[in-house]
Design an enzyme around this catalytic site. Structure first.
Site, PDB file in Angstrom:
ATOM      1  N   LYS A  65      38.457  40.582  49.638  1.00 34.34           N
ATOM      2  CA  LYS A  65      38.577  40.784  48.189  1.00 34.34           C
ATOM      3  C   LYS A  65      39.834  41.603  47.917  1.00 34.34           C
ATOM      4  O   LYS A  65      39.870  42.789  48.238  1.00 34.34           O
ATOM      5  CB  LYS A  65      37.342  41.505  47.644  1.00 34.34           C
ATOM      6  CG  LYS A  65      36.034  40.767  47.875  1.00 34.34           C
ATOM      7  CD  LYS A  65      34.830  41.597  47.501  1.00 34.34           C
ATOM      8  CE  LYS A  65      33.537  40.834  47.756  1.00 34.34           C
ATOM      9  NZ  LYS A  65      32.345  41.646  47.450  1.00 34.34           N
ATOM     10  N   SER A 102      26.740  42.687  47.884  1.00 38.78           N
ATOM     11  CA  SER A 102      26.253  42.503  49.272  1.00 38.78           C
ATOM     12  C   SER A 102      26.720  43.641  50.173  1.00 38.78           C
ATOM     13  O   SER A 102      27.582  43.442  51.030  1.00 38.78           O
ATOM     14  CB  SER A 102      26.727  41.155  49.825  1.00 38.78           C
ATOM     15  OG  SER A 102      28.121  40.958  49.574  1.00 38.78           O
ATOM     16  N   LYS A 162      36.963  44.201  40.612  1.00 43.01           N
ATOM     17  CA  LYS A 162      35.847  45.146  40.472  1.00 43.01           C
ATOM     18  C   LYS A 162      36.062  46.392  41.318  1.00 43.01           C
ATOM     19  O   LYS A 162      35.548  47.470  40.980  1.00 43.01           O
ATOM     20  CB  LYS A 162      34.526  44.457  40.807  1.00 43.01           C
ATOM     21  CG  LYS A 162      34.440  43.830  42.201  1.00 43.01           C
ATOM     22  CD  LYS A 162      33.913  44.768  43.242  1.00 43.01           C
ATOM     23  CE  LYS A 162      33.885  44.123  44.615  1.00 43.01           C
ATOM     24  NZ  LYS A 162      33.440  45.055  45.674  1.00 43.01           N
ATOM     25  N   THR A 194      29.058  47.923  42.743  1.00 44.05           N
ATOM     26  CA  THR A 194      30.154  48.709  43.296  1.00 44.05           C
ATOM     27  C   THR A 194      30.433  49.954  42.463  1.00 44.05           C
ATOM     28  O   THR A 194      30.858  50.976  43.003  1.00 44.05           O
ATOM     29  CB  THR A 194      31.428  47.844  43.389  1.00 44.05           C
ATOM     30  OG1 THR A 194      31.102  46.603  44.007  1.00 44.05           O
ATOM     31  CG2 THR A 194      32.495  48.524  44.219  1.00 44.05           C
ATOM     32  N   SER A 236      29.564  52.627  47.992  1.00 47.20           N
ATOM     33  CA  SER A 236      30.830  51.906  47.809  1.00 47.20           C
ATOM     34  C   SER A 236      32.012  52.772  48.224  1.00 47.20           C
ATOM     35  O   SER A 236      32.172  53.906  47.760  1.00 47.20           O
ATOM     36  CB  SER A 236      30.978  51.501  46.339  1.00 47.20           C
ATOM     37  OG  SER A 236      32.315  51.200  46.028  1.00 47.20           O
TER      38      SER A 236
END
Length: 361
Positions: free
Chosen positions: A113, A146, A199, A256, A262
């Site tokens: 990501k 996840s 994000k 997140t 996170s």
């Protein structure tokens, strides 16, 4: 799904947890790492010495490396799963390309990501640059809420799976889908990529707010306004705005931005507490892709000409040394704005990419 031979490229937190999930799904799994010591330790103890340290991995995972596998091995696998940071994707694909047989191509799945800093490219464009349009058109992307520690504990998890090829998205879904891991397919990989990358930047913003001592009102507001910015940026880029309401969009954003687990939230929280970015990155112990993505996102936002005050503020804190409390106050002092508004000029980056992929007609 028939038993598959799967090569997971990357033995970090997420690569390890997906290797574990796939092995538990009765696939034959190989996990590549650049670290020779990790490879040896994993094969001897079925444990990862650096990530998920307390977890016992299934015996049908074999670690390999540090050299990339040769063509003969690559031709023997059914799935190549890329779980390496975005900044390493181009160099890895460049090395792998001569070893790929286009007439018998494994399923290529990407779970990284981010936005490549030097080019502002998403992974789909990196695939097109390094491997050609035909391979890019069947590349598949998985994203969604996840956390690795929950996946290995078989906590119910749901993700988005997207490709320009519906059949390849379906194949990837079949490889991963289990009663504890549900997959939902779509055909907007660019939206999935943007949502997964962006994000992380808003998670840093939310962490900063929590570190400054702000509470629930502020967090909920930041998540909601972050979703609005993500949707506006994605729509201007050419993604489907509905993608940002998906598991890869609002689902991943909410998780997140609201969990100390996170890494990106943690970076923001520590910034809010007054630590320097240099100290945080030195002691974090793993990659927080939002830090590098913020730089690529700033260039994308400037090129698109869309307002993104939260993302721009994160960039200024990370790369211009702006004070976190002052930036937070500046955001609150902005004039009243229309709450929901999509850009009128949309899609140029996607049109350019589709032309590169031969899908412009």
């Amino acid at each position: 799904m028939p038993r598959s031979r799967i090569l997971v490229l990357g033995a970090g937190n997420f690569g390890s947890c997906l290797a574990d999930h796939l092995a538990d799904s009765e696939h034959d799994v190989f996990m590549w790492s650049r670290e020779a010591d990790l490879v040896q330790f994993f094969n001897e103890h079925h444990k990862n010495p650096s990530y998920l340290k307390d977890h016992d991995f299934p015996p049908n995972i074999r670690a390999i490396g540090p050299a990339l596998p040769e063509a003969e091995f690559i031709k023997s696998v059914d799935v190549l799963l890329f779980a390496i940071p975005t900044e390493g994707v181009r160099s890895t694909l460049t090395q792998l390309r001569p070893r790929l047989d286009e007439k018998d191509l494994p399923l290529l799945i990407f779970v990284n990501k981010g936005i490549e800093i030097s080019t502002n490219a998403l992974t789909l464009e990196i695939v097109a640059d390094t491997c050609g349009k035909d391979i890019a058109r069947v590349a598949t992307f998985i994203s969604g809420p996840s956390f690795a520690k929950e996946v290995v504990r078989r906590q119910p998890t749901m993700v988005s799976v997207a490709s320009l090829s519906n059949s390849h998205a379906e194949r990837a879904s079949q490889v991963f889908h289990q009663p504890w891991f549900r997959c939902y397919t779509g055909n907007d990989p660019i939206g999935i990529e943007l949502a997964g990358a962006l994000k992380n930047v808003y998670a840093i913003a939310t962490g900063i707010a929590d570190g400054l001592g702000y509470e629930n009102n502020t967090r909920a507001s930041l998540i909601t306004r972050g979703l609005s910015e993500m949707t506006r940026i994605g729509t201007a880029y050419g993604a489907n705005p509905l993608t940002f309401l998906s598991l890869a969009g609002v689902g991943d954003l909410f998780m997140t931005c609201s969990s100390p687990t996170s890494r990106n939230y943690t970076v923001g929280y520590r910034l809010g507490k007054g630590e320097t970015l240099e100290e945080i990155m030195r002691t974090l112990g793993s990659v927080a892709e939002g830090v590098t993505t913020a730089k690529g996102l700033k260039a994308v936002v400037d090129a698109l000409g869309v307002p993104a005050p939260i993302a721009n503020s994160v960039y200024e804190v990370l790369y211009e040394g702006k004070d976190v409390a002052e930036r937070a106050q500046s955001l609150m002092e902005l004039p009243p704005l229309r709450e929901l508004e999509l850009p009128t000029q949309v899609g140029e980056p996607v049109r350019s990419l589709m032309k590169k992929l031969g899908l412009d007609g």
